[in-house]
Design an enzyme around this catalytic site. Structure first.
Site, PDB file in Angstrom:
ATOM      1  N   GLN A  17       0.085 -12.223   9.605  1.00  0.00           N
ATOM      2  CA  GLN A  17       0.616 -11.024   8.957  1.00  0.00           C
ATOM      3  C   GLN A  17      -0.209  -9.774   9.272  1.00  0.00           C
ATOM      4  O   GLN A  17       0.322  -8.667   9.310  1.00  0.00           O
ATOM      5  CB  GLN A  17       0.676 -11.273   7.437  1.00  0.00           C
ATOM      6  CG  GLN A  17       1.408 -10.226   6.634  1.00  0.00           C
ATOM      7  CD  GLN A  17       0.585  -9.744   5.463  1.00  0.00           C
ATOM      8  OE1 GLN A  17      -0.509  -9.208   5.641  1.00  0.00           O
ATOM      9  NE2 GLN A  17       1.094  -9.950   4.269  1.00  0.00           N
ATOM     10  N   GLN A  37       0.827  -1.204   0.000  1.00  0.00           N
ATOM     11  CA  GLN A  37       0.000   0.000   0.000  1.00  0.00           C
ATOM     12  C   GLN A  37       0.859   1.249   0.000  1.00  0.00           C
ATOM     13  O   GLN A  37       1.928   1.289   0.598  1.00  0.00           O
ATOM     14  CB  GLN A  37      -0.922  -0.002   1.224  1.00  0.00           C
ATOM     15  CG  GLN A  37      -2.124   0.903   1.035  1.00  0.00           C
ATOM     16  CD  GLN A  37      -3.288   0.502   1.930  1.00  0.00           C
ATOM     17  OE1 GLN A  37      -3.377  -0.627   2.372  1.00  0.00           O
ATOM     18  NE2 GLN A  37      -4.185   1.425   2.175  1.00  0.00           N
ATOM     19  N   SER A  66       3.420  -6.758   2.523  1.00  0.00           N
ATOM     20  CA  SER A  66       2.083  -6.639   3.127  1.00  0.00           C
ATOM     21  C   SER A  66       1.021  -7.138   2.140  1.00  0.00           C
ATOM     22  O   SER A  66       0.993  -8.319   1.823  1.00  0.00           O
ATOM     23  CB  SER A  66       1.836  -5.193   3.571  1.00  0.00           C
ATOM     24  OG  SER A  66       0.666  -5.098   4.350  1.00  0.00           O
ATOM     25  N   LEU A  67       0.154  -6.262   1.601  1.00  0.00           N
ATOM     26  CA  LEU A  67      -0.858  -6.734   0.650  1.00  0.00           C
ATOM     27  C   LEU A  67      -0.193  -7.382  -0.562  1.00  0.00           C
ATOM     28  O   LEU A  67      -0.773  -8.259  -1.211  1.00  0.00           O
ATOM     29  CB  LEU A  67      -1.778  -5.591   0.211  1.00  0.00           C
ATOM     30  CG  LEU A  67      -1.322  -4.695  -0.946  1.00  0.00           C
ATOM     31  CD1 LEU A  67      -1.768  -5.242  -2.287  1.00  0.00           C
ATOM     32  CD2 LEU A  67      -1.842  -3.293  -0.762  1.00  0.00           C
ATOM     33  N   HIS A 103      -0.556  -3.785  10.937  1.00  0.00           N
ATOM     34  CA  HIS A 103       0.522  -4.647  11.426  1.00  0.00           C
ATOM     35  C   HIS A 103       0.872  -4.401  12.892  1.00  0.00           C
ATOM     36  O   HIS A 103       2.045  -4.267  13.245  1.00  0.00           O
ATOM     37  CB  HIS A 103       1.766  -4.515  10.532  1.00  0.00           C
ATOM     38  CG  HIS A 103       1.505  -4.901   9.116  1.00  0.00           C
ATOM     39  ND1 HIS A 103       1.222  -6.195   8.745  1.00  0.00           N
ATOM     40  CD2 HIS A 103       1.439  -4.156   7.979  1.00  0.00           C
ATOM     41  CE1 HIS A 103       1.010  -6.231   7.436  1.00  0.00           C
ATOM     42  NE2 HIS A 103       1.128  -5.012   6.957  1.00  0.00           N
ATOM     43  N   ARG A 150      -9.990  -7.618   3.346  1.00  0.00           N
ATOM     44  CA  ARG A 150      -8.867  -7.253   4.216  1.00  0.00           C
ATOM     45  C   ARG A 150      -8.847  -5.745   4.451  1.00  0.00           C
ATOM     46  O   ARG A 150      -8.680  -5.272   5.576  1.00  0.00           O
ATOM     47  CB  ARG A 150      -7.557  -7.715   3.562  1.00  0.00           C
ATOM     48  CG  ARG A 150      -6.294  -7.486   4.397  1.00  0.00           C
ATOM     49  CD  ARG A 150      -5.117  -8.102   3.641  1.00  0.00           C
ATOM     50  NE  ARG A 150      -3.845  -7.999   4.355  1.00  0.00           N
ATOM     51  CZ  ARG A 150      -2.964  -7.009   4.192  1.00  0.00           C
ATOM     52  NH1 ARG A 150      -3.252  -6.027   3.350  1.00  0.00           N
ATOM     53  NH2 ARG A 150      -1.819  -7.010   4.854  1.00  0.00           N
TER      54      ARG A 150
END
Length: 311
Positions: free
Chosen positions: A252, A9, A94-95, A203, A119
């Protein structure tokens, strides 16, 4: 050996994917499939904005994924290559880990889009706006960042969210603690602390409701076999078993993105060339972390034509 990596992101911008879609039927098919899976005109938002709508977590996450997979599909369908033949590993920030798993065949494109939409929505809903925050620490290594997070917590949540490279670490947690961390940077020998324009504290343990939502989603949509091994964010190590993939994707949401360690570990595993599809955010982080490796960012049709000469 080569690793294909996928951005997270913050790499979204108005106009993303437009040139690809104009030039390639394979790219257009990706954007159409994602639109259909989500029941919204996401590609129109990617092309034309408005920016505040694209930046919404629930839109940015599937948009960044779609853009990267469109680049991959053009490489595969029009360039005549297979990811499994050209990549020793995949990884994503991440994503981007979901994008990597889609590229490796563990999730279909439609399922990946739906999972990322959920998500994004779940992460946004987990913490009321204004309660959480994130900050980037510039000129900070992991030891200094960890010490700062502990000093700033004062009973609140304040943890390392992203260990990006040897000079950049991101903290996440309660807004009061993050504000304290920014105020204390000089005391810990850190150059600068910058509040990030994010809508939720990603996170960190405050994201537990979102982790629970993803665990439930994976019961209905579990990952399948991987054609290419994944370096996982939360362990910075190789994972190939779909059951492990599922568990680590849930972890995660609240866990640390160990990107610096992942880049170093991939180099140690024999990766000499990193190819970032759909962005150029990870490329400098990899160079600063892994040192003497080749890195290539592939976004445009010209980039695709150039990389095809190397693959």
């Amino acid at each position: 050996m080569r690793a294909f990596v996928f951005p997270g992101q913050g790499s979204q911008k108005i106009g993303m994917g437009a040139e690809l879609a104009e030039a390639s039927a394979a790219a257009r098919e990706v954007f159409e499939e994602v639109d259909e899976a989500l029941g919204q005109k996401l590609f129109q938002i990617m092309k034309d904005g408005p920016e505040d709508v694209l930046t919404l977590t629930e839109n940015a996450q599937p948009a960044i994924m779609a853009n990267a997979i469109a680049v991959l599909r053009v490489l595969e369908k029009e360039g005549g290559i297979s990811l499994a033949d050209k990549a020793g590993f995949v990884a994503g920030h991440s994503l981007g880990e979901y994008t990597a798993l889609c590229a490796a065949g563990a999730f279909s494109l439609s399922d990946t889009a739906r999972l990322l939409k959920l998500r994004g929505q779940s992460m946004q809903a987990a913490v009321p706006v204004g309660i959480g925050a994130m900050c980037a620490l510039l000129g900070a290594d992991i030891e200094r960042a960890t010490a700062l997070a502990q000093a700033a917590a004062e009973g609140d949540v304040c943890t390392v969210a992203n260990d990006n490279d040897p000079t950049q670490v991101v903290l996440s947690g309660h807004k009061a603690a993050i504000d304290r961390a920014v105020a204390l940077v000089k005391d810990h020998g850190i150059k600068r602390g910058v509040l990030l324009p994010v809508s939720a504290p990603f996170h960190c343990p405050l994201m537990q409701p979102a982790a629970d939502a993803m665990a439930e989603a994976f019961e209905k949509t579990p990952p399948g076999p991987l054609r290419v091994a994944l370096f996982a964010n939360v362990t910075a190590s190789v994972v190939t078993d779909p059951a492990d993939v599922k568990r680590l994707l849930v972890e995660q949401v609240t866990g640390r993105v160990r990107w610096r360690e992942s880049a170093i570990a991939m180099k140690a595993a024999g990766v000499e060339h990193f190819v970032e599809l759909g962005g150029k955010v990870l490329t400098p982080m990899i160079t600063r972390s892994a040192g003497d490796v080749a890195v290539t960012s592939v976004i445009t049709m010209a980039d695709i034509e150039n990389i095809l000469k190397e693959l």
